[in-house]
Write an enzyme that holds these catalytic residues in place. Structure first.
Site, mmCIF file in Angstrom:
data_model
loop_
_atom_site.group_PDB
_atom_site.id
_atom_site.type_symbol
_atom_site.label_atom_id
_atom_site.label_comp_id
_atom_site.label_asym_id
_atom_site.label_seq_id
_atom_site.Cartn_x
_atom_site.Cartn_y
_atom_site.Cartn_z
ATOM 1 N N TRP A 286 -16.334 -18.355 -74.658
ATOM 2 C CA TRP A 286 -15.388 -17.891 -73.637
ATOM 3 C C TRP A 286 -15.972 -16.751 -72.824
ATOM 4 C CZ3 TRP A 286 -13.643 -20.339 -77.978
ATOM 5 C CH2 TRP A 286 -12.619 -21.257 -77.811
ATOM 6 N N CYS A 321 -10.570 -24.682 -74.631
ATOM 7 C CA CYS A 321 -9.461 -25.418 -75.253
ATOM 8 C C CYS A 321 -9.318 -26.875 -74.810
ATOM 9 C CB CYS A 321 -8.145 -24.671 -75.068
ATOM 10 S SG CYS A 321 -7.565 -24.614 -73.369
ATOM 11 N N HIS A 380 -2.925 -23.116 -72.351
ATOM 12 C CA HIS A 380 -3.657 -23.467 -73.550
ATOM 13 C C HIS A 380 -3.372 -24.933 -73.836
ATOM 14 C CE1 HIS A 380 -5.663 -23.445 -77.291
ATOM 15 N NE2 HIS A 380 -4.581 -23.468 -78.052
ATOM 16 N N ASP A 403 -4.137 -28.578 -83.354
ATOM 17 C CA ASP A 403 -4.919 -27.806 -82.392
ATOM 18 C C ASP A 403 -6.315 -27.578 -82.958
ATOM 19 O OD1 ASP A 403 -5.940 -26.050 -80.549
ATOM 20 O OD2 ASP A 403 -4.203 -24.702 -80.527
ATOM 21 N N TYR A 567 -9.522 -17.603 -68.478
ATOM 22 C CA TYR A 567 -8.212 -18.265 -68.468
ATOM 23 C C TYR A 567 -7.409 -17.872 -69.702
ATOM 24 C CZ TYR A 567 -9.332 -21.705 -72.092
ATOM 25 O OH TYR A 567 -9.645 -22.316 -73.286
#
Length: 735
Positions: A286, A321, A380, A403, A567
């Site tokens: 990230w 994600c 997300h 997830d 983000y």
């Protein structure tokens, strides 16, 4: 003989004192099955050829033949038989002479893994009978002709999902004769959403076509004010993808006997999709530096990622994600579990699971980034998988959140789910797995508090509606957006919503109470702001509006802070600071514009081109603070895709991708990717430079495999510009 013994012994894994057999958790490994299993001494005159023996086995495994057609597996690019559990399939056995049921006795054996055992469901002998019970293993003869018989075989609706080996065994007075190992008769057995006894049964045909058989989907991203969408190629039917998905379960060391249970499969898969703590499929990144890997925004689908992992066995770099969710969706659909990719806008990432995100303001009323640890992700993505939950009380089956993005550990590993969506909605977060975490992602409050000079914390504002404002997925049978917020929560402010919250708190979700004394907001002035929609590379303005509802004159010292953010809501740096004093007349509205120039933001832009604005205003007369935050995303130019000539299955066609550079700078080291399931495998091309305002054109030749409506997806990526996509629907004609 002694030589062969010693090599066999070397292969044996070490036994431990706890179990008689080592764990059976690889679909890949096999045991040796004797072709002649003698009952005792064999008389000298014994000749196996005198007895019934198998000459050939026909699996009817071509895409156009009965099995793959009836089992909805005709799209798999795989030469072997693929069937779904709990539903009959056909095979034909040719013997050396006609079969005589009075004297001949034969049976089938399905084996999986290295240590097959009948009580574990890894060794399945099937006798041929007259009746077939639905959803239980069995076989019956449907047709006899000359030396051949046709069998209808029923598999159990709860059987292990994976690749089985098939043997035919014939009984003789002196021993059992078996067919030799033949990989051409291997049979893949998958979950069956068409079968009522299967845990993943889904009763709507259109939904089954979407959630199991559709191999492209849509990812919704951007933010709540500017929803963006891009296509993603799941490619669950492409060559070697089924084997790659079975390998993931081996990698996660899921015991074979547990592989008939979608709950277990989802739980281990949510851990193995990310590389944290188990060297899983995708390494997350990230931080906007993607050295030695592919930027997350460059991927156009799951196939390249899964195939690279299957061959290298090392995590593929890099994902965020939607990449984790896209690959997870491929895995689930490939095995036959209905699945969809879901986006939650303004998703809470709460570091201490207390249902509140704490934003700390300093004296001036600006956010103190040093001590603010919680963040709101612009969006997300996670997945929902459809299944019954026999481990929970009645009513919590259906869609389950899973997830694969590594956020928090669950039982010591980075994984999340399956958590019942219904349980989250009603606040019953006591039911496994990880429901409190998902509940917080969609329900947290944002609390702005300020530390005063004397050290006491004053709560300036509580925003109960910002988080989880919109939860969406792709609509069934189209590319549009379907809102599913009400599946997760009751209407904001309703009595049911309060009750669900109280239930969640009762079940241990922490929620701090705020005493009335500390929290007395300024109620007679409203503040709001709007960010003008802007294209990447242009100037735009932020308009702040005050509405003074009182009869007093007020002065508001106003701060605007513009941050370039990931983000995930984590700021990279502040690119704009602006403060002014606003005079507010009684019973009137005032607007103020702040100009944002492209030169202020272009040099620091991150791949999602997203900004986050905080506006805080202190009313001089009362000392009270108004606070508000909003994210915004720039419009990014798209790629144009065109086809030339006719588009017919089996005939060469031409595809062109075009792009015009919109920035005031030359783009360097640009990578283009193009893929389309059933039309072309992923192609890549590098361009050294694209000068300002110039247009790049890339032409590709390909031969589509399958007729029907297909989708082409392209992405462009370089350091200065990411998240550039294009797509095109193409109708491939029958030859």
């Amino acid at each position: 003989m002694s030589e062969t013994m010693s090599t066999n012994e070397k292969k044996k894994p070490p036994l431990n004192g706890r179990r008689a057999l080592p764990s059976n958790n690889s679909n890949d490994e096999e045991n040796e099955v004797p072709e002649m299993e003698a009952f005792g001494l064999i008389p000298r005159g014994f000749n196996p050829k005198d007895y019934l023996h198998v000459v050939d086995i026909h699996m009817f495994k071509e895409p156009h033949e009965i099995n793959k057609q009836q089992h909805h597996t005709d799209k798999y690019y795989n030469p072997k038989l693929i069937v779904r559990r709990g539903q009959p399939f056909q095979i034909q056995i040719d013997f050396n002479r006609p079969y005589k049921p009075e004297t001949d006795q034969f049976w089938l054996e399905y084996l999986i893994g290295r240590y097959p055992q009948q009580n574990k469901g890894t060794y399945i002998p099937i006798l041929v009978g007259d009746v077939q019970k639905p959803g239980e293993w069995g076989a019956k003869i449907t047709h006899k002709e000359n030396n051949s018989i046709r069998l209808s075989i029923m598999s159990s609706a709860t059987c292990i999902v994976g690749k089985f080996r098939l043997y035919v065994a014939v009984w003789t007075p002196f021993g059992i004769l078996r067919t030799h190992r033949n990989s051409a008769t291997d049979t893949y057995i998958l979950f069956n959403p068409w079968c009522q006894q299967d845990a993943v049964y889904l009763d709507d045909e259109k939904e089954r076509e979407e959630y199991v058989l559709n191999d492209v989907g849509v990812v919704f991203h951007g933010n709540i004010n500017e929803i963006k969408l891009r296509s993603w190629s799941y490619g669950q039917f492409e060559e070697n993808i089924l084997d790659a998905c079975l390998f993931l379960m081996d990698k996660a060391e899921l015991e074979l006997s547990g592989r008939g249970n979608p709950i277990k499969i989802c739980r281990v898969a949510s851990a193995v999709i990310n590389s944290r703590d188990d060297n899983g499929v995708i390494a997350g990144s990230w931080d906007n530096t993607y050295t030695y890997g592919v930027a997350p925004s460059a991927w156009t689908g799951s196939v390249d990622i899964l195939l690279e992992y299957y061959s290298s066995k090392q995590p593929v770099r890099y994902g965020q994600c939607w990449v984790f969710a896209g690959v997870f969706n491929t895995f689930l659909r490939c095995l036959g579990i209905p699945a969809r990719l879901v986006t939650n806008y303004s998703s809470a990432h709460d570091n201490n699971a207390n249902l509140q995100l704490d934003f700390f303001l300093d004296d001036e009323g600006q956010v103190d980034t040093k001590i603010t640890k919680d963040s709101v992700w612009n969006y997300h993505c996670w997945n929902e998988a459809w299944m019954t939950r026999p481990d929970l009380p009645v009513g919590f089956g259906g869609w389950q959140v899973v997830d694969g993005t590594p956020q928090e550990t669950s039982d010591g590993m980075y994984r999340c789910g399956p958590a019942s969506v219904q349980a989250i909605k009603h606040g019953h977060v006591c039911f496994q797995f990880d429901a409190p975490f998902v509940y917080a992602e969609v329900n947290s409050d944002i609390v702005y508090s300020r530390r005063q000079k004397n050290g006491t914390q004053v709560i300036e504002k509580i925003d109960t509606t910002h988080v989880g404002q919109l939860i969406v997925t792709k609509e069934v049978g189209g590319d549009g957006m379907m809102e599913i917020t009400e599946e997760y929560k009751f209407p904001e402010g309703s009595a049911e919503e309060r009750l669900a919250l109280e239930t969640a708190v009762m079940y241990g979700v922490k929620k701090q109470t705020t005493q009335d004394t500390t929290y007395q907001p300024q109620t007679d002035v409203d503040m709001d702001f709007q960010v003008q929609k802007a294209v990447l590379g242009s100037d735009f303005k932020v308009t702040i509006t005050f509405r003074n509802k009182s009869r007093n004159y007020y002065t508001a010292t106003t701060y605007l802070s513009g941050n370039i953010v990931f983000y995930t809501g984590v700021p990279k740096n502040e690119f704009k600071k602006h403060s002014f004093s606003a005079k507010l007349e009684p019973s009137s509205s005032n607007t103020f514009d702040v100009l944002i120039k492209s030169s202020e933001y272009l040099s620091d832009l991150l791949d999602q081109a997203s900004f986050h604005f905080f506006v805080t205003a202190r009313i001089t007369e009362t000392g009270k603070i108004l606070a508000m935050q909003k994210a915004t995303v720039l419009e990014i130019p798209t790629l144009r895709i065109k086809t030339q000539g006719e588009t017919v299955a089996g005939k060469e066609m031409s595809v062109t991708v075009e792009f015009t550079n919109p920035l005031k700078q030359t783009l360097e080291n640009v990578t283009l990717r193009l893929e389309g399931p059933g039309v072309l495998k992923t192609m890549k091309k590098e361009f050294r430079q694209i000068p300002v305002n110039s247009t790049l054109i890339w032409e590709v030749k390909c031969t589509p495999k399958r007729p029907g409506l297909r989708k082409l997806i392209a992405s462009l990526n370089c350091d200065a510009l990411r998240h550039v996509y294009g797509e095109l629907n193409v109708q491939i004609q029958k030859p």
